[in-house]
Enzyme design. Structure first.
Site, PDB file in Angstrom:
ATOM      1  N   SER A   1     -15.263  33.949 -34.817  1.00  0.00           N
ATOM      2  CA  SER A   1     -13.891  33.452 -34.753  1.00  0.00           C
ATOM      3  C   SER A   1     -13.544  32.666 -36.007  1.00  0.00           C
ATOM      4  O   SER A   1     -14.428  32.048 -36.634  1.00  0.00           O
ATOM      5  CB  SER A   1     -13.728  32.539 -33.522  1.00  0.00           C
ATOM      6  OG  SER A   1     -12.496  31.842 -33.564  1.00  0.00           O
TER       7      SER A   1
ATOM      8  N   TYR B   1     -15.646  25.458 -28.695  1.00  0.00           N
ATOM      9  CA  TYR B   1     -15.525  26.907 -28.849  1.00  0.00           C
ATOM     10  C   TYR B   1     -15.966  27.333 -30.255  1.00  0.00           C
ATOM     11  O   TYR B   1     -16.781  28.234 -30.433  1.00  0.00           O
ATOM     12  CB  TYR B   1     -14.099  27.352 -28.574  1.00  0.00           C
ATOM     13  CG  TYR B   1     -13.841  28.800 -28.925  1.00  0.00           C
ATOM     14  CD1 TYR B   1     -14.418  29.817 -28.177  1.00  0.00           C
ATOM     15  CD2 TYR B   1     -13.034  29.146 -30.009  1.00  0.00           C
ATOM     16  CE1 TYR B   1     -14.199  31.154 -28.508  1.00  0.00           C
ATOM     17  CE2 TYR B   1     -12.812  30.472 -30.336  1.00  0.00           C
ATOM     18  CZ  TYR B   1     -13.392  31.469 -29.582  1.00  0.00           C
ATOM     19  OH  TYR B   1     -13.180  32.786 -29.922  1.00  0.00           O
TER      20      TYR B   1
END
Length: 343
Positions: A138, A163
């Site tokens: 990501s 995350y």
């Protein structure tokens, strides 16, 4: 990037995809099936967002060449059984607990899916060797970085969300397994992927829903943000092109050991101001937004902007979808799926 040549080379291959009921993986699986690939999809169908939407995606994949196993990747034994039975040539691992803000309230979900789950995928590829493992990272790994555009050569050691930290951990875990066990692995740092069949927890989805309903939208940092919105078809083009190009042993960066592992940014290389993004949705929906201006949220960053030169050099990656065309396609799907009329 010659999609036709890449697709023809995959015909008849066997590819296991995790997160098959998820947004990006649904589109990847559909493209693979269209090219004659045998696909085994794995997903646990959790309730992080609307399960009926996930099931609707799976229903679209139900055809010759597609098999599905409802399985949590945190179930090591179950994943090993599926790998042993299917014997994939490649694995595309896109299952994860997504969302920056959700990681503030439910961190255990990220440890289970993104750390334990990914470890299980690596172990499965170690026990049942594959030609290529492609996995989702990501843009969140860049965290507090301020130099733009973000480059794969930049350090990524200051995450600002759990995350992002789990995704950076995935890259390090994959590199270690590539080095130790010669697993060819490619990580993809996704930059704000959007499009039809998208995720309801994403801003563009909630903006569309609320604008269409005449409800106020929450605009964080009073709109002073930019995102490198990347249309899902462009992402799928890159993934399909990469499947048949496993990385060769090389030095990823100073201080690393030779390993068949590489990480690519996969973004549009065209950051869009949030205010303009909202205006494009307004035009597509045919209604003005009621904006509720709010401060910056924990875990958010001011801007994302992908340097994609590395991916372009590898497979000819060249995003071709404008924000206007991409949002119009999403809004048309949204209105059709939820049986609504444009204002």
């Amino acid at each position: 990037m010659n999609a036709g040549i890449q697709s023809a080379a995959l015909r008849g291959r066997r590819i296991l995809v995790t997160g098959a009921a998820g947004f990006i993986c649904f589109h990847v699986a559909r493209r693979l099936l269209d090219t004659g690939v045998q696909v085994l999809g794995i997903d646990n169908l959790n309730d992080y967002y609307d399960v009926s939407l996930k099931q609707a995606r799976l229903d679209r994949l139900a055809r010759s060449g597609f098999a599905f196993a409802r399985l949590d990747i945190a179930d090591s034994a179950g994943l090993m059984r599926e790998m042993a039975a299917f014997k994939p040539d490649a694995v595309i691992h896109l299952a994860a607990q997504a969302g920056v803000r959700y990681s503030l309230t439910n961190p255990q979900a990220y440890a289970s899916a993104n750390l334990t789950g990914f470890l299980n995928v690596l172990e499965a590829c170690r026990e049942h060797p594959v030609e290529h493992l492609i996995y989702a990272s990501s843009s969140s790994v860049y965290g507090a970085n301020t130099k733009l555009p973000f480059s794969e050569a930049d350090k990524a050691d200051h995450p600002v969300s759990l995350y992002g930290a789990t995704k950076r951990a995935n890259e390090l875990m994959a590199h270690a397994y590539s080095h130790l066990f010669a697993i060819p692995a490619t990580g993809l740092r996704f930059f704000t992927v959007y499009g039809p069949w998208g995720r309801p927890d994403m801003a563009y989805f909630s903006f569309t829903r609320k604008i269409a309903a005449g409800e106020p939208i929450d605009v964080f940092n009073e709109g002073r943000m930019e995102r490198d919105f990347t249309y899902v078809d462009d992402v799928v083009d890159a993934i399909v092109a990469l499947v048949g190009r496993p990385p060769q042993p090389a030095r990823d960066a100073p201080g690393t050991t030779p390993a068949p592992h590489h990480v690519y940014n996969i973004g549009n290389h065209t950051p869009v101001p949030l205010e303009r993004f909202i205006a494009v949705i307004e035009n597509a929906v045919g209604r003005r937004a009621i904006k509720r201006m709010l401060p910056m949220q924990p875990g958010d960053v001011h801007a994302t902007y992908a340097d994609v030169d590395d991916l372009a050099a590898a497979v000819g990656f060249a995003p071709r979808t404008s924000i206007e065309n991409g949002i119009n396609a999403f809004v048309d799907w949204y209105m059709d799926y939820y049986q609504l009329q444009h204002a």
